[in-house]
Design a protein around this motif. Structure first.
Motif, PDB file in Angstrom:
ATOM      1  N   ALA A   8       0.848  -1.204   0.000  1.00  0.00           N
ATOM      2  CA  ALA A   8       0.000   0.000   0.000  1.00  0.00           C
ATOM      3  C   ALA A   8       0.877   1.246   0.000  1.00  0.00           C
ATOM      4  O   ALA A   8       0.621   2.208  -0.743  1.00  0.00           O
ATOM      5  CB  ALA A   8      -0.938  -0.009   1.195  1.00  0.00           C
ATOM      6  N   ASP A   9       1.945   1.239   0.817  1.00  0.00           N
ATOM      7  CA  ASP A   9       2.870   2.373   0.857  1.00  0.00           C
ATOM      8  C   ASP A   9       3.592   2.532  -0.486  1.00  0.00           C
ATOM      9  O   ASP A   9       3.729   3.656  -1.010  1.00  0.00           O
ATOM     10  CB  ASP A   9       3.903   2.201   1.975  1.00  0.00           C
ATOM     11  N   ALA A  10       4.068   1.424  -1.036  1.00  0.00           N
ATOM     12  CA  ALA A  10       4.804   1.481  -2.301  1.00  0.00           C
ATOM     13  C   ALA A  10       3.906   1.959  -3.435  1.00  0.00           C
ATOM     14  O   ALA A  10       4.300   2.827  -4.238  1.00  0.00           O
ATOM     15  CB  ALA A  10       5.387   0.103  -2.630  1.00  0.00           C
ATOM     16  N   LEU A  11       2.708   1.408  -3.510  1.00  0.00           N
ATOM     17  CA  LEU A  11       1.790   1.828  -4.572  1.00  0.00           C
ATOM     18  C   LEU A  11       1.335   3.274  -4.380  1.00  0.00           C
ATOM     19  O   LEU A  11       1.144   4.006  -5.353  1.00  0.00           O
ATOM     20  CB  LEU A  11       0.595   0.877  -4.638  1.00  0.00           C
ATOM     21  N   GLY A  12       1.184   3.697  -3.127  1.00  0.00           N
ATOM     22  CA  GLY A  12       0.856   5.103  -2.856  1.00  0.00           C
ATOM     23  C   GLY A  12       1.956   6.028  -3.351  1.00  0.00           C
ATOM     24  O   GLY A  12       1.681   7.085  -3.928  1.00  0.00           O
ATOM     25  N   ALA A  13       3.215   5.624  -3.129  1.00  0.00           N
ATOM     26  CA  ALA A  13       4.334   6.443  -3.605  1.00  0.00           C
ATOM     27  C   ALA A  13       4.368   6.485  -5.132  1.00  0.00           C
ATOM     28  O   ALA A  13       4.636   7.536  -5.736  1.00  0.00           O
ATOM     29  CB  ALA A  13       5.651   5.892  -3.051  1.00  0.00           C
ATOM     30  N   VAL A  14       4.083   5.358  -5.788  1.00  0.00           N
ATOM     31  CA  VAL A  14       4.059   5.311  -7.259  1.00  0.00           C
ATOM     32  C   VAL A  14       2.943   6.203  -7.789  1.00  0.00           C
ATOM     33  O   VAL A  14       3.143   6.966  -8.741  1.00  0.00           O
ATOM     34  CB  VAL A  14       3.900   3.848  -7.749  1.00  0.00           C
ATOM     35  N   VAL A  15       1.775   6.120  -7.162  1.00  0.00           N
ATOM     36  CA  VAL A  15       0.649   6.951  -7.590  1.00  0.00           C
ATOM     37  C   VAL A  15       0.985   8.430  -7.420  1.00  0.00           C
ATOM     38  O   VAL A  15       0.664   9.259  -8.276  1.00  0.00           O
ATOM     39  CB  VAL A  15      -0.634   6.571  -6.812  1.00  0.00           C
ATOM     40  N   LYS A  16       1.653   8.772  -6.322  1.00  0.00           N
ATOM     41  CA  LYS A  16       2.045  10.159  -6.081  1.00  0.00           C
ATOM     42  C   LYS A  16       3.005  10.640  -7.171  1.00  0.00           C
ATOM     43  O   LYS A  16       2.883  11.765  -7.669  1.00  0.00           O
ATOM     44  CB  LYS A  16       2.700  10.267  -4.704  1.00  0.00           C
ATOM     45  N   ASP A  17       3.971   9.788  -7.554  1.00  0.00           N
ATOM     46  CA  ASP A  17       4.905  10.155  -8.620  1.00  0.00           C
ATOM     47  C   ASP A  17       4.192  10.303  -9.964  1.00  0.00           C
ATOM     48  O   ASP A  17       4.483  11.225 -10.728  1.00  0.00           O
ATOM     49  CB  ASP A  17       6.018   9.110  -8.742  1.00  0.00           C
TER      50      ASP A  17
END
Length: 175
Positions: free
Chosen positions: A65-74
Motif C-alpha cells: 500500500a505504501d509502495a503503490l501510494g508512492a508510485v501513484v504520487k509520482d
C-alpha cells in the motif's frame, strides 16, 4: 514545484524548467520506485516462506500500500508537470497565431504588388509596340473542312438523277 518559484516567470523559462528539470526528475523518481517495489516483493516472498504467514501477509499489504501510494504520487506529479508543460506550449502556439496572420497578410500584399508591377511593365511594352498584328491567310491545304466553302447546291429532280444512272447499268424499275 517550489523550485519553480525561484525561476523567473517567462513562458520560455517555465518550459525550460519543465523540460530540463521537473519532468526528468519525476521520471527518474518513478523508475527508482519500480526498483523499490521489486525489492519489497522479493522480501515479502522470502519472509512468507520462513516466518509467520499471517504477520507477513499483513506486513506485505502495508508495504505494498505504501509502495503503490508512492508510485501513484509520482505519477500524479508527472501528470501535473506534463499538463503544465503542454499548457505552456499551447499558449506559446496561440501567441504565434497573430504573428503568422501578419506574415500571411504581408506575403499576400507583396504578391499583389509584384503582380501589379509585372502588369504595368507588360502594359508599357505593349504600348510601345503596334497593337495591330499582321494577319496571314492559311494555305488551301491548311484549312479545315469546316472552313472551306462548299459548292453551291442546285436542286436536281429525282427523275433526272435516275436518268443519269440508266447508262451505268443500274435499274430501279421492276423487271
Amino acid at each position: 514545484m517550489s523550485e519553480q518559484a525561484n525561476v523567473d516567470s517567462t513562458p520560455e523559462s517555465q518550459m525550460a524548467y519543465y523540460s530540463e528539470h521537473a519532468l526528468p526528475t519525476a521520471l527518474i523518481d518513478l523508475r527508482n520506485k519500480h526498483g523499490y517495489v521489486s525489492e519489497v516483493i522479493k522480501y515479502c516472498e522470502a519472509a512468507y516462506l520462513t516466518n509467520d504467514k499471517k504477520e507477513i501477509e499483513a506486513q506485505t499489504k502495508e508495504y505494498m500500500a505504501d509502495a503503490l501510494g508512492a508510485v501513484v504520487k509520482d505519477i500524479e506529479l508527472i501528470t501535473s508537470n506534463l499538463t503544465s508543460f503542454l499548457d505552456l506550449q499551447i499558449d506559446a502556439i496561440d501567441s504565434l497565431t497573430p504573428q503568422l496572420d501578419l506574415v500571411k497578410n504581408r506575403i499576400a500584399l507583396v504578391k499583389a504588388q509584384h503582380a501589379q508591377n509585372r502588369l504595368q511593365r507588360a502594359r508599357k511594352t505593349v504600348t510601345g509596340q503596334v497593337l495591330e498584328e499582321k494577319k496571314e491567310a492559311l494555305e488551301e491545304d491548311q484549312k479545315s473542312l469546316n472552313s472551306r466553302k462548299l459548292p453551291e447546291y442546285t436542286r436536281v429532280p429525282l427523275q433526272d438523277r435516275l436518268k443519269m444512272l440508266d447508262g451505268v447499268g443500274h435499274c430501279l424499275n421492276k423487271l
